[in-house]
Design an enzyme around this catalytic site. Structure first.
Site, short mmCIF file in Angstrom:
data_model
loop_
_atom_site.label_atom_id
_atom_site.label_comp_id
_atom_site.label_asym_id
_atom_site.label_seq_id
_atom_site.Cartn_x
_atom_site.Cartn_y
_atom_site.Cartn_z
CB ALA A 29 -11.62 -8.92 5.31
CB SER A 30 -9.01 -5.77 1.81
OG SER A 30 -8.81 -6.50 0.61
CE LYS A 31 -9.97 -5.81 -4.26
NZ LYS A 31 -9.80 -4.56 -5.01
CG ASP A 34 2.02 3.44 -3.55
OD1 ASP A 34 0.86 3.02 -3.35
OD2 ASP A 34 3.03 2.76 -3.31
CE1 TYR A 70 -7.91 -8.87 -3.57
CE2 TYR A 70 -9.36 -10.76 -3.84
CZ TYR A 70 -8.82 -9.59 -4.34
OH TYR A 70 -9.19 -9.12 -5.58
CB ALA A 123 -5.11 0.65 -6.78
N GLY A 124 -5.28 -2.57 -6.74
CA GLY A 124 -5.52 -3.72 -5.90
C GLY A 124 -4.32 -4.64 -5.80
#
Length: 193
Positions: free
Chosen positions: A116-118, A23, A114, A51-52
């Site tokens: 911001a994470s990318k 994981d 989402y 992964a996303g």
């Protein structure tokens, strides 16, 4: 090729040389990948961090644990992974593909966490492009437009907005391979036609 994923059953169905169940959110997943790469392939030529997870809805309605999972899977996990496998990539003078998304540069409302994470993953790829330069590891920042991977149908929270038809995953993958071969390190959404 070494395929890595959380689901051993899905991994078992793939026709690849080697598999490793891990994981990406587990800091030790990279150790599992490095060990499997050495044992089954004799090393590692490249890493594709693809992964996303996604979530939809206003930030105020997004549970804390969803924000945390977005960043763990989309940013922290890929960085954990890269830290562990970078020595193998340095040995092979290999490459890293950080698969981000169009929202890294075109953030959308109701997708703040989402997006911001990318964007964070994309920023890491830009910064990393110079860090391993002496070891000749190539780092690619890939930000394709919406792609029909099924991700939008499996959000951690909320409902996906109406989305136009997405890109074909095989065509996106082919474009990424072409970019690696051509040394195109920065692939924004416009590069996918």
């Amino acid at each position: 090729m070494l395929a890595v994923g959380r689901d051993p059953d899905r991994l078992g169905a793939l026709e690849v040389e080697a598999r490793a169940a891990a994981d990406v959110g587990d800091a030790t997943a990279g150790d599992v990948v490095a060990t499997a790469a050495r044992e089954h392939l004799g090393g590692l030529d490249g890493l594709v961090n693809a992964a996303g997870v996604v979530a939809f809805g206003p930030l105020v309605d997004t549970p804390d644990e969803v924000v945390e999972e977005l960043f763990l899977t989309n940013v922290v996990g890929p960085l954990f992974m890269l830290r562990r496998v970078l020595p193998l990539l340095e040995e092979s003078q290999g490459f890293v593909v950080q698969a981000s998304a169009v929202v890294a540069e075109q953030p959308l409302p109701r997708m703040a966490a989402y997006s911001a994470s990318k964007a964070a993953l994309s920023a890491a790829a830009t910064a990393l492009r110079t860090e391993p330069r002496r070891s000749r590891v190539q780092v690619y920042d890939v930000r394709p437009p919406h792609t029909e991977t099924g991700l939008a149908s499996r959000p951690l929270a909320g409902e996906a907005p109406r989305l136009p038809a997405g890109k074909d995953p095989a065509a996106v993958a082919r474009r990424v391979v072409d970019a690696i071969e051509a040394g195109q390190h920065d692939l924004g959404p416009e590069a996918f036609g």
